[in-house]
Design a protein around this motif. Structure first.
Motif, PDB file in Angstrom:
ATOM      1  N   SER A 174      -0.829   6.715   3.935  1.00 52.16           N
ATOM      2  CA  SER A 174      -1.395   5.536   3.280  1.00 52.16           C
ATOM      3  C   SER A 174      -2.898   5.478   3.495  1.00 52.16           C
ATOM      4  CB  SER A 174      -0.726   4.258   3.803  1.00 52.16           C
ATOM      5  OG  SER A 174      -1.058   4.023   5.153  1.00 52.16           O
ATOM      6  N   ARG A 175      -3.368   5.983   4.627  1.00 52.17           N
ATOM      7  CA  ARG A 175      -4.808   6.047   4.884  1.00 52.17           C
ATOM      8  C   ARG A 175      -5.476   7.068   3.970  1.00 52.17           C
ATOM      9  NH1 ARG A 175      -7.039   1.653   6.584  1.00 52.17           N
ATOM     10  NH2 ARG A 175      -5.800   0.702   8.227  1.00 52.17           N
TER      11      ARG A 175
ATOM     12  N   VAL B 239       0.839  -1.198   0.000  1.00 49.91           N
ATOM     13  CA  VAL B 239       0.000   0.000   0.000  1.00 49.91           C
ATOM     14  C   VAL B 239       0.870   1.242   0.000  1.00 49.91           C
ATOM     15  CG1 VAL B 239      -1.672   1.321   1.333  1.00 49.91           C
ATOM     16  CG2 VAL B 239      -1.956  -1.148   1.094  1.00 49.91           C
TER      17      VAL B 239
ATOM     18  N   CYS C 116      -6.118   5.727   0.626  1.00 52.09           N
ATOM     19  CA  CYS C 116      -7.267   4.816   0.515  1.00 52.09           C
ATOM     20  C   CYS C 116      -8.584   5.557   0.331  1.00 52.09           C
ATOM     21  CB  CYS C 116      -7.353   3.932   1.759  1.00 52.09           C
ATOM     22  SG  CYS C 116      -5.966   2.788   1.940  1.00 52.09           S
ATOM     23  N   CYS C 117      -8.616   6.854   0.590  1.00 53.01           N
ATOM     24  CA  CYS C 117      -9.844   7.632   0.396  1.00 53.01           C
ATOM     25  C   CYS C 117     -10.104   7.813  -1.095  1.00 53.01           C
ATOM     26  CB  CYS C 117      -9.720   9.009   1.055  1.00 53.01           C
ATOM     27  SG  CYS C 117      -9.531   8.987   2.836  1.00 53.01           S
TER      28      CYS C 117
ATOM     29  N   TRP D 253       1.301   3.946  -2.971  1.00 51.59           N
ATOM     30  CA  TRP D 253       1.033   5.357  -2.738  1.00 51.59           C
ATOM     31  C   TRP D 253       2.219   6.211  -3.164  1.00 51.59           C
ATOM     32  CZ3 TRP D 253       3.650   8.798   0.323  1.00 51.59           C
ATOM     33  CH2 TRP D 253       3.052  10.049   0.462  1.00 51.59           C
TER      34      TRP D 253
END
Length: 1067
Positions: free
Chosen positions: A672-673, A155, A676-677, A159
């Motif tokens: 990384s969060r 991930v 994910c959006c 990114w």
């Protein structure tokens, strides 16, 4: 109670003036005088010590104890006992009321879950009961035995490869905070932070500044803005008035080539509220709209500037806006809606949890708490932030399991069910739940060099020029008779929740521990104990009394002063003496000091309640204890200071694993969060000709028509062609793509129609420019007047239009002033209304309809419209407010709710029914025959949130109509959209409102726009719609703003005078 040593003295004094407990074995009531006397001793022991915290009586006790007259002293003490009885009785009453509320809330949540299960036609399956291994759920659970964190290297690598060239722009907002980061209270700066000035300037200030600085140093991040309030008050430092401050990176992984003109991390101070004084966050609520408008202006200007630097001429929009705390979360939600970008939320201290803690004390009712802390407005801000955000970042699982689950907008059981359906690709029927993830706060460790655990100075003796000891060392060691013993260090405010008195008792009662170690208490800064708050003073006095009681002189240090820069040296001293750090708080939300101590090589002893459990699981560098158990505390401390092998092992584990809490690690997980959006941002195209053109030439008009045809579609609310489009919202991209394709087909049809109509005209010069030129007209207007007066009678509305037009007739004719209607009516009703009043749609620049869910523009031709109405709907605004709209799933729930209301009233007939002719794709309208029979709008909103349906519920027309619209849509957000989309300056907008209005009334006041309140108009709505609010309007409105003017009356002359005073018209 255990922390208040003065209670012992209190009890001894009462024993001196009343019969002893042993002399009175009768079980009679202690709440009344018995045989002409009252037993204060028994009452105090049985009623107060068993469950009432009377810290606020400390000063009364001090005064009573100082009285020499025995008779007067006895009277004072007896009065205190009766006061305690009254408080205890009040506490029991409040506890009963709160227990009833909790039971009601539990029933409501269970009912909501059952209705959701019925809608989805299935119960919880095994796959929905828990998360797959490796997936972080709403609880933040992951692989057992480790702190949950994103551990997928793929991930992060994906990114990095995707965004390496993009150079992200992030905005933060913190209370007032964060990404863009926002911090609203204003006392934030890059260095020499005033930590502990008040409750708003604690460790959270340091955290948000370090977060912004760390993000600004990450590869792929070009710029980070931390937004806060600009304060130029005489009682604060001048640096808080500087509009911009660059945060100098401590270390950077970015290469020189990646740095640019505007790159890095910055504190941006937005002026809002009174300019000459500092305001605590509880009283900032009326000024938040002004902050949002100012922040919006900054972000748009910065996006354009970054576009010129790194975006190839296209604006570089923020990849996310991140709100910290309730006020910043509220602001971030509004900014997210205005810009159509993803939002993140970090709650830190939560309002519902604070409310429950205060209620448990039994001292104040909900009304009193709300009046002091504006707690209900804070809770509603947190609920709105949950509605709008995609990710909620927490520090620990405890925050999720014990705090966030108190909110209507988050249910961990329902979240797991929705998450399981998403993984299986099954429809969620318009229901949404934010993703809860645990990302522990980071720290900067590069400057920390752990001290050798050696107090004898052997290493130094071999150096030619040994470094002198820091001054704070001598300040601490002067307290000790033997400074070479291991040092037990506690670093906390003198607050009862920090449980320092229990620590001192544990130390004082364990002789072995006293002989082996010293105790250092760093309890903030003080000059005089009497200058501290009552609570802090009582705790500090209790500690001093305990030192005297256990004769701990020479064993306990409690220096009066220390600087922020001294803290690392204090940790270093404890490590050098082979000491231990302890956090004995009753409950610790996270425990950042535990990480700081571990970084300096200190083993830890910490409370087993809250965040320290997660920290210990990762670091494995100490022991957890029950904070209520003094024996447990002393045993753990004794074990660590006496067992040198255990001490060395804990030290080594902490130093080995501490990198997991570093800022780079935090930022990698954080980014990384964000990756994910689902990325959202304004999608329209704006040509250079449109941006700068002031021409009305036919060629420019044709370009405008082509641009508009790509974004707008002629339509009428309630068309069957719209209703036939399936609108079951999924958490999937496929559904969004299907809707986009449908809209694209509609736009293509419209484009052909417009261009076809042009060809039919035969000559380009003869094309009517009205439709096209109306949009650029926004930018040519000097002022825009928005008529947003709410009324249940159309005749009253027409009368207001007539008076406003009459007051501004001269400037209206010259074209310097434009007009917008902003109402709860549907466009079909508005058309009938203005036609019946003798007006033409072309006299208005735009129409904000259905409580802000739709924006229409006038069109000179209706031949291409199926309805025959001369209006064009803004499809960009529709897509802008599409986020989390529940669609058909929401409509079905509303219809079922309306049916249940009608069934309850039975013989009284239909109370509420859907108005299909006025309902649109983004607004479900209901007619209300008897407003008094409906629950208040806050209860309807609560019902929708419990079922994970995100929307705005607006009661309008004095309660005769109910509109349910997207959560990111509103009449005031529509004005912000016009600024973002068309460049309409917010400061040049004048909004006309009544003395009160629909339940969205508060949003129309405040902000950068000017507001005129028409006296005597709409005042009935305050009693009909606003009498049963969660918080009073006065908590969110400020009528002393220079942008708000109230007329003397409601005639043309009064309106003209108000416009002249606001300098819209020349006097």
């Amino acid at each position: 109670m255990a922390g208040n040593d003065w209670i012992n003295s209190y009890l001894e004094a009462i024993l001196d003036v009343g019969p002893g407990l042993a002399d009175d074995n009768k079980k009679t009531s202690l709440l009344l005088r018995e045989r002409g006397r009252f037993s204060p001793t028994r009452y105090f022991v049985e009623e107060v010590i068993t469950g009432f915290d009377e810290t606020d009586l400390h000063r009364s006790w001090i005064r009573a104890a100082a009285i020499r007259s025995t008779e007067e002293r006895n009277t004072r003490l007896e009065n205190m006992c009766w006061r305690i009885w009254n408080l205890a009785r009040k506490k029991k009453q409040l506890e009963g009321e709160e227990a009833h509320r909790r039971a009601k809330r539990h029933l409501e949540r269970e009912r909501g879950r059952r209705e959701v299960a019925a809608d989805m036609s299935e119960d919880l399956s095994e796959s929905e009961r828990g998360d797959v291994v490796g997936d972080i759920s709403a609880h933040g659970d992951s692989v057992k035995g480790r702190m949950p964190r994103v551990n997928s290297v793929d991930v992060m690598e994906n990114w990095s490869s995707q965004h390496k060239e993009k150079k992200l722009y992030i905005v933060l907002i913190s209370s007032f905070n964060k990404q863009s980061s926002c911090s609203l209270h204003g006392l934030i700066r890059g260095g020499n932070m005033e930590l502990g000035r008040d409750s708003d300037t604690g460790g959270q200030v340091k955290y948000v500044v370090e977060l912004a600085r760390a993000l600004g140093s990450m590869p792929g991040v070009y710029r980070v803005d931390l937004l806060t309030r600009q304060v130029s008050a005489p009682d604060v430092d001048w640096t808080y008035g500087e509009p911009t401050e660059m945060l100098i990176p401590i270390s950077s992984e970015n290469s020189i080539e990646e740095l640019g003109e505007s790159s890095g991390a910055y504190i941006i101070r937005i002026p809002f509220g009174p300019k000459d004084k500092y305001i605590p966050k509880e009283f900032l609520w009326p000024h938040i709209p002004e902050f949002v408008d100012g922040a919006l202006v900054h972000i748009i200007q910065m996006s354009k500037a970054l576009g010129e630097q790194i975006g190839g001429g296209q604006p570089v929009w923020p990849v996310a806006v991140h709100g910290h705390y309730a006020d910043a979360g509220d602001s971030a939600a509004l900014l997210s809606g205005a810009l159509n970008i993803p939002m993140l939320l970090t709650g830190h201290s939560l309002g519902r949890d604070k409310l429950e803690q205060i209620l448990k004390q039994g001292r104040q009712s909900r009304e009193e708490i709300n009046s002091t802390y504006r707690i209900m407005r804070r809770i509603e801000a947190e609920e709105l932030a949950l509605d709008a955000c995609e990710i909620v970042i927490t520090s620990t699982r405890q925050e999720i399991e014990e705090q966030w689950r108190l909110y209507d907008g988050f249910d961990p059981i329902l979240e797991r069910k929705l998450r399981a359906r998403i993984r299986r690709g099954v429809s969620c029927y318009g229901r949404f739940m934010p993703r809860m993830v645990v990302i522990p706060p980071g720290m900067e460790f590069h400057h920390i060099v752990p001290h050798d655990a050696n107090m004898d100075g052997d290493a130094e003796r071999h150096e030619d020029n040994p470094a002198p000891d820091p001054p704070i060392w001598s300040e601490i060691m002067r307290f000790f008779s033997n400074p070479h013993k291991p040092m037990i260090l506690a670093l906390a405010r003198p607050d009862p929740k920090k449980n320092i008195t229990n620590l001192v008792k544990a130390f004082g009662e364990c002789r072995s521990l006293r002989e082996l170690a010293n105790l250092t208490l760093i309890m903030g800064n003080r000059d005089d104990i009497d200058e501290l708050s009552t609570t802090n003073a009582s705790v500090l006095l209790s500690i001093l009394k305990l030192v005297d009681k256990y004769d701990l002189y020479g064993h306990v240090a409690h220096p009066k002063h220390h600087k922020q820069s001294d803290v690392p040296e204090i940790y270093g001293l404890a490590a050098k003496t082979k000491g231990v750090f302890i956090n004995p708080a009753f409950i610790e939300p996270f425990g950042l000091t535990l990480i700081e101590a571990a970084a300096h090589g200190l083993p830890i002893v910490a409370t087993k309640n809250g965040g320290p459990v997660d920290i210990h699981r990762v670091l494995d560098n100490g022991l957890l204890v029950d904070p209520h158990d003094q024996q447990s505390i002393s045993d753990a401390l004794l074990k660590l200071v006496s067992d040198k092998q255990l001490w060395a092992r804990c030290r080594q584990n902490g130093l080995k694993n501490i990198h997991l809490f570093s800022w780079p690690e935090h930022c990698k997980t954080y980014l990384s969060r964000i990756a994910c959006c689902r990325q959202r941002q304004p999608q329209w195209q704006r040509s250079d000709e449109f941006e700068s053109s002031e021409s009305d030439s036919p060629c420019d008009s044709l370009r405008d028509i082509k641009d508009i045809s790509l974004n707008l579609k002629m339509s009428l609310d309630g068309l069957k062609s719209e209703e036939s489009v399936p609108f079951d919202n999924l958490y999937t991209e496929e559904n969004t793509i299907d809707r986009k394709n449908t809209a694209d087909n509609d736009v293509l049809t419209l484009s052909k129609g417009i261009l076809g109509g042009t060809k039919k005209a035969g000559m380009l010069e003869k094309v009517d420019n009205n439709t096209a030129s109306k949009f650029p007209a926004f930018r040519r207007r000097k002022y825009i007047i928005v008529i947003a007066v709410d009324s249940d009678a159309t005749s009253d509305f027409l009368e207001i239009i007539e008076k406003v037009f009459g007051a501004a007739q001269k400037d209206k004719d010259s074209g310097s002033i434009g007009f917008i209607l902003s109402t709860a009516f549907a466009i079909s009703v508005i058309n009938s209304l203005i036609v019946s009043g003798g007006y033409s749609p072309s006299e208005f620049d735009a129409f904000i309809c259905n409580s802000g869910s739709e924006i229409y523009y006038p069109s000179s031709s209706s031949e291409d419209s199926p309805s025959g109405l001369p209006f064009v709907v803004d499809l960009d605004y529709r897509s802008h407010t599409e986020y989390r709209w529940g669609g058909e799933g929401l409509r079905k729930t509303l219809v079922r709710w309306a049916a249940s209301i009608n069934d309850k009233k039975g013989e009284r007939g239909e109370i509420i029914s859907e108005i299909e002719s006025e309902s649109t794709r983004h607004c479900y309208a209901f007619k209300v025959k008897d407003p008094a029979s409906l629950p208040p709008f806050k209860e309807v909103r609560k019902l929708m949130r419990i079922q994970a349906l995100r929307c705005h519920v607006v009661f309008c027309q004095n309660g005769l109509k109910l509109n349910v619209i997207p959560v990111l849509a509103s009449r005031y957000q529509a004005l912000r959209y016009l600024y973002v989309r068309w460049g309409v300056s917010l400061s040049n907008i004048v909004v006309f409102v009544g003395e009160c209005g629909d339940t969205d009334y508060e949003g129309l006041l405040g902000g950068m726009h000017k507001t005129v309140i028409l006296k005597g108009v709409g005042k009935d709505a305050r009693k009909l719609l606003h009498s049963n609010r969660s918080y009073p309007l006065e908590h969110v409105l400020t009528l002393d703003s220079p942008n708000i003017f109230q007329t003397e009356g409601c005639n043309i002359d009064d309106i003209r005078a108000s416009l002249e005073k606001l300098r819209v018209l020349k006097g």
